[in-house]
Design an enzyme around this catalytic site. Structure first.
Site, PDB file in Angstrom:
ATOM      1  N   GLU A  62       0.807  -1.223   0.000  1.00 23.53           N
ATOM      2  CA  GLU A  62       0.000   0.000   0.000  1.00 23.53           C
ATOM      3  C   GLU A  62       0.839   1.271   0.000  1.00 23.53           C
ATOM      4  O   GLU A  62       0.477   2.244   0.653  1.00 23.53           O
ATOM      5  CB  GLU A  62      -0.942   0.013   1.214  1.00 23.53           C
ATOM      6  CG  GLU A  62      -1.979  -1.084   1.184  1.00 23.53           C
ATOM      7  CD  GLU A  62      -3.081  -0.882   2.216  1.00 23.53           C
ATOM      8  OE1 GLU A  62      -2.822  -0.223   3.233  1.00 23.53           O
ATOM      9  OE2 GLU A  62      -4.184  -1.385   1.977  1.00 23.53           O
TER      10      GLU A  62
ATOM     11  N   GLU B  65      -6.819  -7.799  -0.666  1.00 25.93           N
ATOM     12  CA  GLU B  65      -7.377  -7.770   0.691  1.00 25.93           C
ATOM     13  C   GLU B  65      -8.861  -7.461   0.648  1.00 25.93           C
ATOM     14  O   GLU B  65      -9.254  -6.309   0.474  1.00 25.93           O
ATOM     15  CB  GLU B  65      -6.663  -6.721   1.559  1.00 25.93           C
ATOM     16  CG  GLU B  65      -5.225  -7.077   1.860  1.00 25.93           C
ATOM     17  CD  GLU B  65      -4.555  -6.078   2.806  1.00 25.93           C
ATOM     18  OE1 GLU B  65      -5.263  -5.290   3.471  1.00 25.93           O
ATOM     19  OE2 GLU B  65      -3.313  -6.083   2.858  1.00 25.93           O
TER      20      GLU B  65
END
Ligand code: GAL
Length: 823
Positions: free
Chosen positions: A180, A252
């Site tokens: 991320e 995710e």
């Protein structure tokens, strides 16, 4: 369509012998494994958050739940707690974990990071990195990149040595670098360096020659050409990768949410997760990973945050202890079965999306003369009727119907056919009653810290805690002394950046406090008396997990950094500023150096006819207990304790803090699966445990226990609590229900896998209007159904009964049937 990009298979594969190499390539629709486009349904299980003894069972349940891959991060600070001193033992035996995945015949996703976020201490980065000159985390600089490459290479080589990559015949089909970075990249203090760093990451990863694609999650801008960018979130159907030729991957899909010491429990409904997954596959998704499939436990000092609880249950399909969470597990399993039956058409088929107004989309896939359809209804308040191929289908609000033949609805995400299981904590059948648990105790030896002698070093400055202690302990002592003429009454003010502090003056505890979660800066204010001559001030600062997320997260300070620390005269306001006194530093507690948790022979545990002091800060407690019989998961209820850490037979259960109460947030007690799920801000819903201790139960993995021998529980209570109420319990299925059975359904009820059986059938009713499993209200009881379920289920671990027309009658209008049994 983009050309198939074939990746070089590791040369090692040729020599691998018995195990055959798997090729992993990709195109814009899917991963292409051994020449076939595949759907990957994966789940995250973090190996250090359970025990090696639990791994096979967790992986097996994942497979039975319809997954074909397991995903994990790699935990750098767990593997390299001190520079070049490695730990690959026990729950850090990463190769063993991947071998278990391989043994189960599943694929694996290796998310190296090595920055991993994950609510893990410091996002996985070792605190010792800070000591390296010129170090800047996650930016283009030689010290960070050198350490990151050294660790990445070590992990890759371990995996290669064990032939774990697909090209070597192993399970790993994807690997991840960084995590991320795109979310924070623009907020770092040097855009160019950040950009150079993320490109360096991709190049360094590709140089590793692992033979499988590298992915980067949440990297939507400035995406390196040699990685696949992927999506994280509660929903990823509207997201697409940055370029053509690469598949749509969801790394995710958050199945719930993590919990902090001040927070209630988050619940994401099975209906909403299924809705999100169905929409993802409707819209060309082909690789999907549940984060978390099993959350587990933050043993030791591994939780991050700060203030993440020891439980990392996450409301995942497998609960903290590894039990199947129903209906989430079963509902998703039903969905996976339908999706798998459509694998070919989804990844090879032509597709056509048709919108029916704002919130309704029908997607038709066609391949080899057959077709498959999805109908989604994104209204959160409106059921809709939609006519497809002559038949009309009712699609409930916020749901997707899947029609593998475009005619019959095989699955609707809002219709749960699986049972709901209510888990209970049962009294331990072997254990002595709580009153009978015999406790002994030992004081933490604070004496050496009550002067400013024998520190590790001195400084005329109040230092930052993490850099000073290198996070080898939660605790850091700051000690100084001052001469005082005669006696005097003062108020001691300590400004700290958290997370907690204890103040002692001349050996006496004068104050203690901790931060609120989120606002870690606070001031301790304590009245103190000084005597004539030399006075000692000893301040103990404690951390509760280090920050794991955000731009420059590693720079968030902890401890009494900079102070000020002052004494202000009670009568005349005279100020004595101690900020720049000579402070003596010492990390850790005496009991930590002595390893009291290992309960070595020769330790002087005290007990006066079984009585022990309670509510006494800085106290070690010990008891012995018998392991609960059976195989069900074991927990220890620590209600009555305050804050500290617990061990069973020397194994850490993690930090405990049952005195911390979960706040009453908006979203407590209201639950509706319809509408966008959120874990922060407005619109949070489905919270439970509001106003209760945020965590009173602590997992004791079975492998920590010894059957037929005494087991030892050691507690370090730092704030003052009462251990005599502590009690062991087992976690079992209590009540089981099926709530929406329709005529023709086969209704299955199960009490779990550990020999527990149905003891009674309590409800078999049509048209239940209110309540939940364990407390239904309304409806019309069907005598025939009750008898049929009682005959088939009582005394059995599980049973299946077909709902037939014979259940109607006796004054009841048939309809949706609800059944409830006690296990
Ligand atoms: C993501 C992150 C994960 C985890 C998750 C929340 O942003 O990649 O590591 O922190 O959030 O549980």
């Amino acid at each position: 369509m983009a050309a198939l990009l074939l990746l070089v298979v590791l040369a090692a594969a040729a020599t691998a012998g018995a195990v055959s190499a798997t090729t992993v390539a990709y195109n814009d629709r899917a991963l292409v494994i051994d020449g076939e486009r595949r759907i990957i349904i994966s789940g995250s299980i973090h190996y250090p958050r359970s025990t090696p003894e639990m791994w096979p069972g967790l992986i097996k349940k994942a497979k039975e739940g319809g997954l074909n891959a397991i995903d994990t991060y790699v935990f750098w600070n767990g593997h390299e707690p001190r520079q070049r001193q490695y730990n690959f033992e026990e729950n850090y035996d990463i190769v063993r974990f991947f071998k278990e995945i391989q043994n189960a015949g599943m694929y694996a996703i290796l998310r190296i990071g090595p920055y991993i976020c994950g609510e893990w201490n410091y996002g996985g980065l070792p605190a010792w990195l800070r000591d390296i000159p010129g170090m800047q985390f996650r930016m283009h600089n030689e010290p960070f990149e050198r350490e990151m490459e050294t660790f990445t290479t070590l992990i890759v080589n371990k995996m290669k040595d064990a032939s774990m990559f697909a090209g070597q015949g192993g399970p790993i089909i994807l690997s991840q670098i960084e995590n991320e970075y795109g979310n924070i990249m623009g907020k770092m203090n040097n855009n160019q360096s950040a950009s150079e760093y993320i490109h360096w990451c991709a190049d360094m990863a590709n140089k590793q020659n692992v033979g499988v694609p590298w992915i980067m999650c949440q990297q939507d801008d400035d995406v390196p050409h040699n990685v696949i960018n992927t999506c994280n979130g509660f929903y990823c159907h509207d997201w697409f990768p940055n370029r053509t030729g690469i598949p749509k991957i969801w790394t995710e899909n958050w199945t719930g949410w993590f919990k902090a010491w001040d927070k209630p429990d988050f619940h994401r409904s099975a209906e909403d997760i299924a809705f999100a997954v169905a929409m993802f596959f409707q819209k060309r998704g082909s690789v999907q990973n549940y984060y978390m499939y099993h959350g587990g436990t933050n043993f030791g000092r591994t939780s991050g945050g700060p203030y993440i609880t020891t439980s990392y249950d996450y409301d995942a399909p497998l609960d903290e202890y590894g039990n199947i969470r129903q209906p989430k597990y079963g509902h998703l399993k039903d969905l996976h079965n339908v999706l798998k039956s459509m694998e070919k058409i989804l990844v090879y088929g032509e597709y056509n999306d048709t919108s029916y107004g704002k919130n309704i989309t029908v997607t038709k896939y066609t391949f080899g003369g057959s077709s498959a359809c999805f109908i989604n209804n994104q209204f959160d308040d409106r059921d809709v009727n939609l006519t497809l191929g002559g038949a009309t289908h009712l699609v409930p609000a916020w749901s997707v119907s899947i029609l593998p033949d475009c005619k019959t609805v095989a699955f609707n995400t809002a219709k749960i056919k699986t049972q709901t299981s209510v888990m209970v904590k049962k009294p331990n059948t072997v254990e002595k009653e709580p009153e009978a648990l015999e406790w002994s105790w030992m004081p933490e030896n604070l004496k050496p810290f009550m002067t400013d002698e024998h520190g590790n070093f001195r400084k005329t400055q109040l230092l930052e805690q993490i850099s000073t202690s290198t996070d080898q302990s939660d605790y850091l002592w700051y000690r100084t002394s001052l001469e005082h003429k005669g006696e005097g009454s003062y108020t001691l003010y300590v400004n700290t950046t958290g997370h907690e502090i204890y103040a002692f003056v001349n050996g006496k505890l004068v104050g203690q406090n901790h931060s609120a979660n989120g606002a870690f800066v606070f001031q301790l204010e304590s009245p103190v008396n000084l005597h004539a001559g030399k006075n000692y001030i000893s301040l103990l600062s404690g951390t509760v997990g280090l920050k794991n997320y955000g731009p420059l997260f590693e720079l968030m300070p902890a401890g009494i950094v900079g102070g000020p620390v002052k004494l202000i005269g009670a009568n005349n306001g005279t100020a004595i500023d101690l900020t720049n006194s000579s402070w003596s530093y010492k990390a850790g507690l005496a009991g930590e150096y002595r390893q009291i948790h290992l309960d070595k022979p020769g330790y002087k545990w005290r007990s006066h006819n079984g009585s022990i002091p309670v509510n006494r800060p800085f106290t070690w407690y010990k008891t012995t207990f018998d392991a609960p019989a059976g195989e069900e998961a074991v927990v220890v209820d620590l209600l009555g304790l305050n804050k500290g850490a617990a061990w069973v037979n020397g194994n850490s259960l993690g930090r405990y803090w049952p005195s911390y109460t979960a706040s009453d947030m908006d979203g407590c007690h209201i639950c509706d699966y319809r509408g966008k799920f959120k874990a922060e801000g407005d619109g949070v819903r489905c919270l439970t445990g509001c106003g209760e201790p945020s965590q009173r139960y602590y997992h004791v993995p079975r492998s920590f226990l010894r059957a037929g021998q005494p087991n030892t529980l050691v507690l370090f209570e730092e704030a003052g609590g009462d251990p005599t109420r502590a009690v062991f319990r087992t976690v079992a299925v209590g009540t089981v229900c099926v709530a929406a059975a329709e005529e023709g359904d086969d209704v299955t009820l199960s009490c779990g896998q550990h020999g527990r059986v149905v003891s009674s059938v309590d409800v078999a009713t049509f048209g239940v209007t209110r309540g939940h499993c364990g407390a239904y209200e309304g409806g019309c009881e069907s005598k025939a159904a009750l008898e049929a379920f009682t005959a088939a289920c009582v005394g059995k671990e599980s049973c299946t009964v077909r709902y037939t027309g014979a259940f109607a009658g006796a004054g009841c209008e048939s309809g949706v049937l609800t059944v409830q049994t006690t296990c």
